[in-house]
Design an enzyme around this catalytic site. Sequence first.
Site, PDB file in Angstrom:
ATOM      1  N   ASP A  83      10.760  58.670  17.125  1.00  0.00           N
ATOM      2  CA  ASP A  83       8.812  57.549  17.309  1.00  0.00           C
ATOM      3  C   ASP A  83       8.899  58.273  18.283  1.00  0.00           C
ATOM      4  OD1 ASP A  83       9.124  56.607  15.699  1.00  0.00           O
ATOM      5  OD2 ASP A  83       7.274  57.267  15.262  1.00  0.00           O
ATOM      6  N   GLU A 178       7.602  54.953  12.510  1.00  0.00           N
ATOM      7  CA  GLU A 178       7.707  53.824  12.944  1.00  0.00           C
ATOM      8  C   GLU A 178       6.432  53.492  13.862  1.00  0.00           C
ATOM      9  OE1 GLU A 178       7.756  49.039  14.777  1.00  0.00           O
ATOM     10  OE2 GLU A 178       7.314  51.386  15.743  1.00  0.00           O
TER      11      GLU A 178
HETATM   12 ZN    ZN Z   1       9.372  50.360  18.709  1.00  0.00          ZN
END
Ligand code: ZN
Length: 410
Positions: A83, A178
């Site tokens: 992401d 994340e």
């Molecule tokens: Zn990162």
Amino acid sequence: MSFKNILYKRLMKYAAVDTRSDPDSSTYPSSKNQLVLAKMLVKELKDIGVRKAGMDKYGYVTGEIPATMEGKRPVLGFLAHMDTSPDAPGKGVKPRLHRKYGGGKIVINKKLGVILTPSNCPELPGRKGEDIVTASGDTLLGADNKAGLAVIMTAAEHLIKHQEIGHGRIRIGFTPDEEVGRGVKYFDVKKFGADIAYTFDGDVAGTIEEETFNADGLKIRVTGKSVHPGTAKNAMANAVRIAADIVASWPENRLPETTERRDGFVMFNSIEGSIEKAELSGIVREHDLARLKELEKHLAAIVAEKKIKYPLAAIELEFTEQYRNMGAVISKHPEVMANLVSAVKKAGLIPHIKPVRGGTDGARLSFMGLPCPNVFTGGYNYHGRYEWVSLDGMEKSMQVLINLAREWAK
Ligand SMILES: [Zn+2]
């Protein structure tokens, strides 16, 4: 084709998919497009000969490179996240290559006034002669962490092609979400099967990270007393003013905007309310756990003082644990950093061990039983339009990965 060209091609391919994660989503992964990239990565892993490549129901992509040597060795894991940050536009990313940076400024987008200069980016002059990739001024680049994906993929391809490089079993993992702090929420450490892992999610070439913040969240609830302002003397407790008083009482030299390196801070990031009720939220950050507790004691003392100052109000303070400094886990396995330091040196760089002023997926993984320092990828200015990455830095990152495989085989 040179490594830099291969890395650039991969970065472009991954950057084309808008994989911004979404903090307000309740699905996992938080955005659908992450699965589009996940499927692309599975296919690519298979194409380059990675074994057992696949994606699970959460979107975790894993694969394996078999050992090229006999004997029992620790299984290594290499991780990057798919992401990109939701804090900047991320649709229609068009990477631009600035070959052989000659010093001075780099115009990313003249019309929008997005220009990298040595003053807004002090690391820039040090990258003279390198090939630099930026976005085109209206989006982030997403080198965080697509540079990491490209590095791991290209290193894996190299290791598979070169069976003469001796190494043990290697596991690869690409994770979603994340940036919204849920990257390893469903990650099955046992199933992943690595003994030691490294995230390739750092920045400046040469930088490695074994320490994160200790992180707590904070909430302060103020219950006031509303009275007609005309007759409020000695009868009103204004929660708005009390909350503001608490914020203003926090020392100015313990804020994110006034601290660096190893200094911890408290940041109030939301204040909401009216005369009757106000709620303050924030975060507490410090590398040293004892000092984190001191910051919290300090805030508790301020709150206690306000309770005396405003006897008509009720004030509650609450801390919640968010994550802990992974250094506590990693330092129990000294060879994890020792091998990384030597892998960086063998890539021709001076290792720079830097405490992260934030968290990493590796912090949570470390406490889940998988010691996991963070390795540079060569990128800078993450999460915005000024983001850029050096292809030379990415190539060094890839060399570090290959060196790590070798070091652990000794
Ligand atoms: Zn990162």
